[in-house]
Design a protein around this motif. Structure first.
Motif, PDB file in Angstrom:
ATOM      1  N   GLU A 146       3.417   5.178  -3.573  1.00 14.05           N
ATOM      2  CA  GLU A 146       2.446   4.407  -4.371  1.00 14.05           C
ATOM      3  C   GLU A 146       1.234   4.027  -3.514  1.00 14.05           C
ATOM      4  O   GLU A 146       0.077   4.141  -3.959  1.00 14.05           O
ATOM      5  CB  GLU A 146       3.112   3.140  -4.924  1.00 14.05           C
ATOM      6  CG  GLU A 146       4.136   3.417  -6.013  1.00 14.05           C
ATOM      7  CD  GLU A 146       4.870   2.168  -6.505  1.00 14.05           C
ATOM      8  OE1 GLU A 146       5.507   2.254  -7.566  1.00 14.05           O
ATOM      9  OE2 GLU A 146       4.818   1.110  -5.832  1.00 14.05           O
ATOM     10  N   GLU A 147       1.494   3.609  -2.288  1.00 18.41           N
ATOM     11  CA  GLU A 147       0.397   3.207  -1.395  1.00 18.41           C
ATOM     12  C   GLU A 147      -0.460   4.405  -0.997  1.00 18.41           C
ATOM     13  O   GLU A 147      -1.684   4.302  -0.930  1.00 18.41           O
ATOM     14  CB  GLU A 147       0.954   2.509  -0.154  1.00 18.41           C
ATOM     15  CG  GLU A 147       1.480   1.111  -0.458  1.00 18.41           C
ATOM     16  CD  GLU A 147       2.142   0.456   0.739  1.00 18.41           C
ATOM     17  OE1 GLU A 147       2.036   0.996   1.872  1.00 18.41           O
ATOM     18  OE2 GLU A 147       2.773  -0.603   0.547  1.00 18.41           O
ATOM     19  N   ALA A 148       0.191   5.535  -0.735  1.00 21.59           N
ATOM     20  CA  ALA A 148      -0.559   6.746  -0.358  1.00 21.59           C
ATOM     21  C   ALA A 148      -1.423   7.216  -1.526  1.00 21.59           C
ATOM     22  O   ALA A 148      -2.525   7.738  -1.330  1.00 21.59           O
ATOM     23  CB  ALA A 148       0.405   7.844   0.070  1.00 21.59           C
ATOM     24  N   GLN A 149      -0.923   7.023  -2.736  1.00 24.98           N
ATOM     25  CA  GLN A 149      -1.722   7.378  -3.917  1.00 24.98           C
ATOM     26  C   GLN A 149      -2.961   6.479  -4.000  1.00 24.98           C
ATOM     27  O   GLN A 149      -4.074   6.958  -4.211  1.00 24.98           O
ATOM     28  CB  GLN A 149      -0.880   7.240  -5.191  1.00 24.98           C
ATOM     29  CG  GLN A 149      -1.618   7.717  -6.449  1.00 24.98           C
ATOM     30  CD  GLN A 149      -0.779   7.571  -7.707  1.00 24.98           C
ATOM     31  OE1 GLN A 149       0.002   6.624  -7.841  1.00 24.98           O
ATOM     32  NE2 GLN A 149      -0.929   8.500  -8.637  1.00 24.98           N
ATOM     33  N   LYS A 150      -2.764   5.172  -3.786  1.00 28.40           N
ATOM     34  CA  LYS A 150      -3.901   4.239  -3.806  1.00 28.40           C
ATOM     35  C   LYS A 150      -4.917   4.592  -2.733  1.00 28.40           C
ATOM     36  O   LYS A 150      -6.118   4.443  -2.918  1.00 28.40           O
ATOM     37  CB  LYS A 150      -3.411   2.806  -3.580  1.00 28.40           C
ATOM     38  CG  LYS A 150      -2.849   2.135  -4.812  1.00 28.40           C
ATOM     39  CD  LYS A 150      -2.822   0.625  -4.654  1.00 28.40           C
ATOM     40  CE  LYS A 150      -2.100  -0.049  -5.803  1.00 28.40           C
ATOM     41  NZ  LYS A 150      -0.807  -0.618  -5.431  1.00 28.40           N
ATOM     42  N   ALA A 151      -4.413   5.086  -1.592  1.00 25.48           N
ATOM     43  CA  ALA A 151      -5.290   5.418  -0.463  1.00 25.48           C
ATOM     44  C   ALA A 151      -5.980   6.777  -0.632  1.00 25.48           C
ATOM     45  O   ALA A 151      -6.786   7.178   0.204  1.00 25.48           O
ATOM     46  CB  ALA A 151      -4.484   5.398   0.832  1.00 25.48           C
ATOM     47  N   GLY A 152      -5.631   7.502  -1.697  1.00 24.65           N
ATOM     48  CA  GLY A 152      -6.267   8.792  -1.948  1.00 24.65           C
ATOM     49  C   GLY A 152      -5.633   9.960  -1.212  1.00 24.65           C
ATOM     50  O   GLY A 152      -6.155  11.074  -1.226  1.00 24.65           O
ATOM     51  N   LYS A 153      -4.475   9.731  -0.589  1.00 21.15           N
ATOM     52  CA  LYS A 153      -3.797  10.826   0.124  1.00 21.15           C
ATOM     53  C   LYS A 153      -3.018  11.720  -0.834  1.00 21.15           C
ATOM     54  O   LYS A 153      -2.715  12.871  -0.532  1.00 21.15           O
ATOM     55  CB  LYS A 153      -2.818  10.258   1.170  1.00 21.15           C
ATOM     56  CG  LYS A 153      -3.522   9.542   2.324  1.00 21.15           C
ATOM     57  CD  LYS A 153      -2.496   8.950   3.281  1.00 21.15           C
ATOM     58  CE  LYS A 153      -3.191   8.244   4.440  1.00 21.15           C
ATOM     59  NZ  LYS A 153      -2.209   7.743   5.435  1.00 21.15           N
ATOM     60  N   ILE A 154      -2.636  11.161  -1.976  1.00 21.58           N
ATOM     61  CA  ILE A 154      -1.870  11.889  -2.992  1.00 21.58           C
ATOM     62  C   ILE A 154      -2.494  11.568  -4.351  1.00 21.58           C
ATOM     63  O   ILE A 154      -2.772  10.401  -4.632  1.00 21.58           O
ATOM     64  CB  ILE A 154      -0.390  11.431  -3.020  1.00 21.58           C
ATOM     65  CG1 ILE A 154       0.258  11.507  -1.635  1.00 21.58           C
ATOM     66  CG2 ILE A 154       0.395  12.261  -4.019  1.00 21.58           C
ATOM     67  CD1 ILE A 154       1.596  10.779  -1.556  1.00 21.58           C
ATOM     68  N   ARG A 155      -2.698  12.576  -5.184  1.00 20.05           N
ATOM     69  CA  ARG A 155      -3.280  12.327  -6.506  1.00 20.05           C
ATOM     70  C   ARG A 155      -2.226  11.887  -7.525  1.00 20.05           C
ATOM     71  O   ARG A 155      -2.438  10.946  -8.270  1.00 20.05           O
ATOM     72  CB  ARG A 155      -4.016  13.572  -7.001  1.00 20.05           C
ATOM     73  CG  ARG A 155      -5.279  13.868  -6.174  1.00 20.05           C
ATOM     74  CD  ARG A 155      -5.979  15.133  -6.668  1.00 20.05           C
ATOM     75  NE  ARG A 155      -6.475  14.953  -8.026  1.00 20.05           N
ATOM     76  CZ  ARG A 155      -6.442  15.892  -8.985  1.00 20.05           C
ATOM     77  NH1 ARG A 155      -5.916  17.084  -8.730  1.00 20.05           N
ATOM     78  NH2 ARG A 155      -6.934  15.652 -10.182  1.00 20.05           N
TER      79      ARG A 155
END
Length: 288
Positions: free
Chosen positions: A124-133
């Motif tokens: 969830e955090e990586a998605q917020k950071a733009g690392k995962i769509r």
């Protein structure tokens, strides 16, 4: 290849409904060649995983293809041994590094055991950071779904599970439909099951359309709204697998294939001890 239709995920992203799988393709140049061929033939969706040990070759083939990054959908997966929160954060960066990408289009929890909540928080955090769509899960049965997903802040966009005409996941599909979650099929051709390929109804339909049985199966799955990514290392098969967009099965044909469902597959994620067995199957950091 015809332009591949997309399916809209619950987070608004559009995923190519058809792609290329790399499970069990070795990282000895074979993965690079297969992915390069698939891209050359018009595929724009590649599925890999940390536990396939071939992310690097997938990434290199993508880079060498010259195709703009935003035109290729790339999926990878987090392995069980990295589910603790700090390990998961690090593993996401490792996958990006191996793939040579700034972001992944989809990242999945590969298996639903152990510290699932911690791993999901990292996604969830990586998605917020733009690392995962888009973020999702894999191998979740209705029982495992109900155990874990209610505590997630973000609803998974997909659940990647075993799916083919012999195992059509009817109960799970109801659970996913209620949550607007897409189903992705692994083993969409039943891993070459001889009985499946010998089914008279599939052979009759194939003959009618001038297609092979594999193409009929993949077309059925596509019309069911399932995302598929068959795997092959043979260029002719990579090409023919994708030739499913120039014909359409009738509702009677769809019903006839639905009737082939056995209601169970080769892998049962609910079996006691399967999580431990998978965790001990191999060490993805052996070569770190």
């Amino acid at each position: 290849m015809t332009t591949i239709p997309t399916f809209k995920l619950n987070d608004g992203n559009e995923i190519p409904s058809f792609g290329f799988g790399t499970f069990q393709i070795p990282a000895d140049g074979s993965t690079y060649d297969a992915v390069a061929n698939a891209l050359k033939l018009g595929y724009r969706h590649i599925d890999t995983a940390a536990a396939y040990f071939n992310e690097q070759e997938v990434g290199k083939a993508i880079k060498d293809s010259g195709i703009p990054r935003d035109q290729i959908w790339v999926t990878s997966k987090l392995w069980l041994q990295d589910y603790a929160y700090a390990d998961a954060k690090k593993a996401i960066d490792t996958s990006l590094e191996k793939l040579g990408l700034d972001y992944m289009d989809l990242y999945l929890l590969h298996q639903p055991y152990g510290k699932v909540d911690e791993a999901w928080r990292a996604l969830e955090e990586a998605q917020k950071a733009g690392k995962i769509r888009s973020i999702g899960v894999s191998n979740m049965t209705p029982k495992l779904w109900k155990k874990f997903v209610p505590s997630f802040d973000v609803m998974p966009a997909v659940n990647q599970v075993e799916f083919n005409p012999y195992f059509q996941q009817k109960e799970l599909r109801q659970v996913l439909a209620d949550a607007h979650v897409a189903l992705e099929a692994w083993a969409p051709l039943g891993e070459g099951n001889k009985d499946l390929f010998a089914e008279p109804i599939l052979n009759a339909i194939a003959k009618k359309y001038g297609k092979d049985v594999g193409q009929v199966i993949l077309r059925f799955e596509h019309q069911e709204g399932v995302i598929v990514f068959p795997k092959s290392v043979h260029e002719s098969r990579i090409k023919s697998n994708a030739e499913i967009f120039d014909f359409e099965l009738t509702s009677d044909e769809m019903d006839a294939i639905r009737n082939l469902d056995h209601g169970k597959g080769q892998h049962d994620p609910d079996t006691p001890g399967v999580g431990d067995m998978l965790l001990n199957a191999f060490d993805i950091h052996a070569n770190d």
